[in-house]
Design a protein around this motif. Structure first.
Motif, PDB file in Angstrom:
ATOM      1  N   CYS A  38       1.082  -4.117 -11.721  1.00 62.53           N
ATOM      2  CA  CYS A  38       1.741  -5.339 -12.212  1.00 62.53           C
ATOM      3  C   CYS A  38       2.984  -5.653 -11.381  1.00 62.53           C
ATOM      4  O   CYS A  38       3.225  -6.821 -11.034  1.00 62.53           O
ATOM      5  CB  CYS A  38       2.123  -5.190 -13.682  1.00 62.53           C
ATOM      6  N   GLY A  39       3.763  -4.635 -11.055  1.00 62.55           N
ATOM      7  CA  GLY A  39       4.962  -4.851 -10.250  1.00 62.55           C
ATOM      8  C   GLY A  39       4.641  -5.358  -8.860  1.00 62.55           C
ATOM      9  O   GLY A  39       5.313  -6.261  -8.347  1.00 62.55           O
ATOM     10  N   ILE A  40       3.613  -4.801  -8.253  1.00 61.68           N
ATOM     11  CA  ILE A  40       3.221  -5.246  -6.915  1.00 61.68           C
ATOM     12  C   ILE A  40       2.721  -6.685  -6.947  1.00 61.68           C
ATOM     13  O   ILE A  40       3.114  -7.511  -6.117  1.00 61.68           O
ATOM     14  CB  ILE A  40       2.174  -4.294  -6.307  1.00 61.68           C
ATOM     15  N   VAL A  41       1.879  -7.002  -7.914  1.00 61.22           N
ATOM     16  CA  VAL A  41       1.380  -8.379  -8.027  1.00 61.22           C
ATOM     17  C   VAL A  41       2.540  -9.339  -8.253  1.00 61.22           C
ATOM     18  O   VAL A  41       2.622 -10.394  -7.612  1.00 61.22           O
ATOM     19  CB  VAL A  41       0.320  -8.486  -9.154  1.00 61.22           C
ATOM     20  N   LEU A  42       3.455  -8.978  -9.141  1.00 62.69           N
ATOM     21  CA  LEU A  42       4.608  -9.836  -9.407  1.00 62.69           C
ATOM     22  C   LEU A  42       5.446 -10.040  -8.150  1.00 62.69           C
ATOM     23  O   LEU A  42       5.812 -11.173  -7.813  1.00 62.69           O
ATOM     24  CB  LEU A  42       5.468  -9.228 -10.520  1.00 62.69           C
ATOM     25  N   ALA A  43       5.736  -8.964  -7.437  1.00 63.90           N
ATOM     26  CA  ALA A  43       6.551  -9.076  -6.221  1.00 63.90           C
ATOM     27  C   ALA A  43       5.855  -9.931  -5.167  1.00 63.90           C
ATOM     28  O   ALA A  43       6.505 -10.756  -4.513  1.00 63.90           O
ATOM     29  CB  ALA A  43       6.854  -7.689  -5.668  1.00 63.90           C
ATOM     30  N   ARG A  88       0.830  -1.212   0.000  1.00 62.47           N
ATOM     31  CA  ARG A  88       0.000   0.000   0.000  1.00 62.47           C
ATOM     32  C   ARG A  88       0.864   1.261   0.000  1.00 62.47           C
ATOM     33  O   ARG A  88       0.583   2.221  -0.722  1.00 62.47           O
ATOM     34  CB  ARG A  88      -0.943   0.008   1.198  1.00 62.47           C
ATOM     35  N   THR A  89       1.899   1.247   0.811  1.00 67.43           N
ATOM     36  CA  THR A  89       2.817   2.389   0.876  1.00 67.43           C
ATOM     37  C   THR A  89       3.509   2.583  -0.464  1.00 67.43           C
ATOM     38  O   THR A  89       3.619   3.712  -0.964  1.00 67.43           O
ATOM     39  CB  THR A  89       3.852   2.178   1.997  1.00 67.43           C
ATOM     40  N   ALA A  90       3.988   1.495  -1.032  1.00 65.52           N
ATOM     41  CA  ALA A  90       4.665   1.571  -2.332  1.00 65.52           C
ATOM     42  C   ALA A  90       3.721   2.109  -3.397  1.00 65.52           C
ATOM     43  O   ALA A  90       4.088   2.993  -4.183  1.00 65.52           O
ATOM     44  CB  ALA A  90       5.202   0.200  -2.734  1.00 65.52           C
ATOM     45  N   ALA A  91       2.507   1.586  -3.427  1.00 71.29           N
ATOM     46  CA  ALA A  91       1.536   2.025  -4.435  1.00 71.29           C
ATOM     47  C   ALA A  91       1.231   3.510  -4.278  1.00 71.29           C
ATOM     48  O   ALA A  91       1.235   4.260  -5.263  1.00 71.29           O
ATOM     49  CB  ALA A  91       0.254   1.203  -4.339  1.00 71.29           C
TER      50      ALA A  91
END
Length: 112
Positions: free
Chosen positions: A95-100, A55-58
């Motif tokens: 996409c990056g969050i889902v991948l990570a 959430r913070t990253a997003a």
């Protein structure tokens, strides 16, 4: 060491997003959207690797995306802000969050 990818990607993103318009390579129409999505996907993965919550990253990356487009529009660098770029950035972030998160889950399952 976990901060290294983010420490490399942040300056790379600044150069990519704020280079003068005359230095930006051109490509097929809308190919820049793929570059935006890829850049922000990489930033999202690096943020999670560095220890940020998703959430913070997003939130931080969406703010960075929006501010970068506003700055492109107002700074004298001959660039134009584009809402479609922010949308491409948002897709890349997701996409990056889902991948990570998937990679994290996969690695955890290997440890069991």
């Amino acid at each position: 060491m976990r901060f290294l990818p983010l420490a490399v990607l942040i300056p790379v993103s600044v150069v990519m997003l704020f280079s003068p318009g005359s230095t930006v390579p051109s490509g097929p129409p809308n190919s820049d959207k793929l570059v935006h999505a890829g850049l922000f996907a990489a930033l999202a993965v690096a943020s999670l690797v560095a220890g940020a919550g998703w959430r913070t990253a997003a939130a931080a990356l969406l703010a960075y995306a929006a501010v970068s487009e506003v700055l492109q529009d107002v700074l004298p660098i001959h660039r134009n802000g584009d809402l479609r770029d922010v949308l491409a950035d948002a897709v890349g972030i997701a996409c990056g969050i889902v991948l990570a998160l998937l990679l994290r889950r996969f690695r955890a399952s290997l440890g069991k």
